[in-house]
Design an enzyme around this catalytic site. Sequence first.
Site, PDB file in Angstrom:
ATOM      1  N   ASP A  67      19.808 -32.203 -30.641  1.00 20.97           N
ATOM      2  CA  ASP A  67      20.405 -32.808 -32.024  1.00 20.97           C
ATOM      3  C   ASP A  67      19.500 -31.861 -33.269  1.00 20.97           C
ATOM      4  O   ASP A  67      18.315 -31.244 -33.095  1.00 20.97           O
ATOM      5  CB  ASP A  67      19.624 -34.616 -32.250  1.00 20.97           C
ATOM      6  CG  ASP A  67      18.358 -34.959 -30.926  1.00 20.97           C
ATOM      7  OD1 ASP A  67      17.759 -34.038 -31.780  1.00 20.97           O
ATOM      8  OD2 ASP A  67      18.072 -35.627 -31.159  1.00 20.97           O
ATOM      9  N   ASN A 136      13.931 -47.505 -29.735  1.00 19.96           N
ATOM     10  CA  ASN A 136      14.970 -48.635 -29.619  1.00 19.96           C
ATOM     11  C   ASN A 136      16.138 -48.332 -28.733  1.00 19.96           C
ATOM     12  O   ASN A 136      17.260 -48.534 -28.267  1.00 19.96           O
ATOM     13  CB  ASN A 136      15.965 -48.090 -31.031  1.00 19.96           C
ATOM     14  CG  ASN A 136      16.588 -46.889 -30.558  1.00 19.96           C
ATOM     15  OD1 ASN A 136      15.956 -45.541 -30.286  1.00 19.96           O
ATOM     16  ND2 ASN A 136      17.592 -46.524 -32.207  1.00 19.96           N
ATOM     17  N   HIS A 138      17.109 -44.802 -28.520  1.00 18.54           N
ATOM     18  CA  HIS A 138      17.455 -43.566 -28.409  1.00 18.54           C
ATOM     19  C   HIS A 138      17.282 -42.031 -26.876  1.00 18.54           C
ATOM     20  O   HIS A 138      16.198 -42.236 -26.819  1.00 18.54           O
ATOM     21  CB  HIS A 138      17.714 -43.212 -29.750  1.00 18.54           C
ATOM     22  CG  HIS A 138      16.735 -42.007 -30.469  1.00 18.54           C
ATOM     23  ND1 HIS A 138      17.174 -42.359 -31.771  1.00 18.54           N
ATOM     24  CD2 HIS A 138      16.049 -41.954 -30.089  1.00 18.54           C
ATOM     25  CE1 HIS A 138      15.634 -41.759 -31.830  1.00 18.54           C
ATOM     26  NE2 HIS A 138      14.936 -41.045 -30.704  1.00 18.54           N
ATOM     27  N   GLU A 143      22.125 -43.756 -31.107  1.00 19.86           N
ATOM     28  CA  GLU A 143      21.621 -44.531 -31.656  1.00 19.86           C
ATOM     29  C   GLU A 143      22.441 -46.257 -30.858  1.00 19.86           C
ATOM     30  O   GLU A 143      23.618 -45.396 -30.674  1.00 19.86           O
ATOM     31  CB  GLU A 143      21.651 -44.838 -33.226  1.00 19.86           C
ATOM     32  CG  GLU A 143      20.453 -43.717 -34.011  1.00 19.86           C
ATOM     33  CD  GLU A 143      19.147 -44.238 -33.770  1.00 19.86           C
ATOM     34  OE1 GLU A 143      18.506 -44.017 -32.454  1.00 19.86           O
ATOM     35  OE2 GLU A 143      18.787 -43.233 -34.519  1.00 19.86           O
TER      36      GLU A 143
HETATM   37  C1  GLP Z   1      13.184 -38.251 -31.778  1.00 17.66           C
HETATM   38  C2  GLP Z   1      14.815 -37.152 -30.962  1.00 17.66           C
HETATM   39  C3  GLP Z   1      14.383 -37.536 -29.648  1.00 17.66           C
HETATM   40  C4  GLP Z   1      13.412 -37.703 -28.776  1.00 17.66           C
HETATM   41  C5  GLP Z   1      12.601 -38.680 -29.968  1.00 17.66           C
HETATM   42  C6  GLP Z   1      11.496 -39.403 -28.876  1.00 17.66           C
HETATM   43  O1  GLP Z   1      14.086 -38.922 -32.282  1.00 17.66           O
HETATM   44  N1  GLP Z   1      15.659 -37.378 -31.472  1.00 17.66           N
HETATM   45  O2  GLP Z   1      15.550 -36.511 -28.587  1.00 17.66           O
HETATM   46  O3  GLP Z   1      13.590 -38.272 -27.580  1.00 17.66           O
HETATM   47  O4  GLP Z   1      12.363 -38.279 -31.506  1.00 17.66           O
HETATM   48  O5  GLP Z   1       9.999 -38.704 -30.150  1.00 17.66           O
HETATM   49  P1  GLP Z   1       8.684 -39.167 -29.298  1.00 17.66           P
HETATM   50  O6  GLP Z   1       8.192 -37.810 -28.630  1.00 17.66           O
HETATM   51  O7  GLP Z   1       7.943 -38.772 -30.996  1.00 17.66           O
HETATM   52  O8  GLP Z   1       8.137 -40.244 -29.503  1.00 17.66           O
END
Ligand code: GLP
Length: 263
Positions: A67, A136, A138, A143
């Site tokens: 992403d 959440n 994702h 989302e």
């Molecule tokens: C972002 C990314 C996701 C990732 C998530 C988790 O939102 N788009 O792909 O899985 O962060 O983040 P963290 O590892 O900082 O909790």
Amino acid sequence: MKIVICPNVEQATLLAARVMEDALRQTPDITLGLATGRTMEKVYAALVQAHRDRGLDFSHCQSFNLDEYVGISPSSTQSYRAYMHTHLFSRVNIALSATHVPDGMATDLAARCAGYEKALHACGGVGLQLLGLGENGHIGFNEPFSAFTSCTRVVTLDPATREQNRSMFDDDLAQVPYHAVTMGVGTILDARRIVVLATGAAKARVVADMIEGPLTASISATALQMHANCLVITDEAAATALTRRAFIDHLMQHDAELQGLLS
Ligand code: GLP
């Protein structure tokens, strides 16, 4: 779904990195699906170390990131392209032309998303997909209410996601984009193999939903229950809401594949 609960975040991270390293050694021209987020920083640090200490070779692989924010230039430190450059691409011998991150600046985003899917298919699809989890549920930026069959597309970010990611934007919510480009849930499910890494108490609820909960588009990670080759790695903190813990421990002791991983 196979599940490994590690005693702490360090061991969970090292195991995820080892799975990636083994896959890359076994299939040097593998197409890797890559994730961003704080959880993955340590995974990339371990892969950089494997490159430096054990000669792990990235020169034949391809990578496709999940992403990118819409409206954030790849040269901005807040972009996921910059994240990947900082944590991995500039520190190993991967060819920059072999790295793909969605373009959040394209004027025709829909066409660019279709092109991303096309490029992915041209590389034979993702061989190993690394995944983190949003609180959440994702995966990528899929989302709540994302279709399980969704492809790469523009999405509107959940307010909870914007809040969680504000620290990457000088802690200023106003700077966090409202939209992102993400591979779809369907794109992710097409990967031949998936490794999910979730650590810390903040992920405990969503880990339990992903593993034990009913399939629901309200929690995209539940779609992973349908994948035939998905490994979930957590630390103890992220495993506290699981209700089938005794059976999961039993599987860790008696499943030959998991035994191989843990030896
Ligand atoms: C972002 C990314 C996701 C990732 C998530 C988790 O939102 N788009 O792909 O899985 O962060 O983040 P963290 O590892 O900082 O909790």
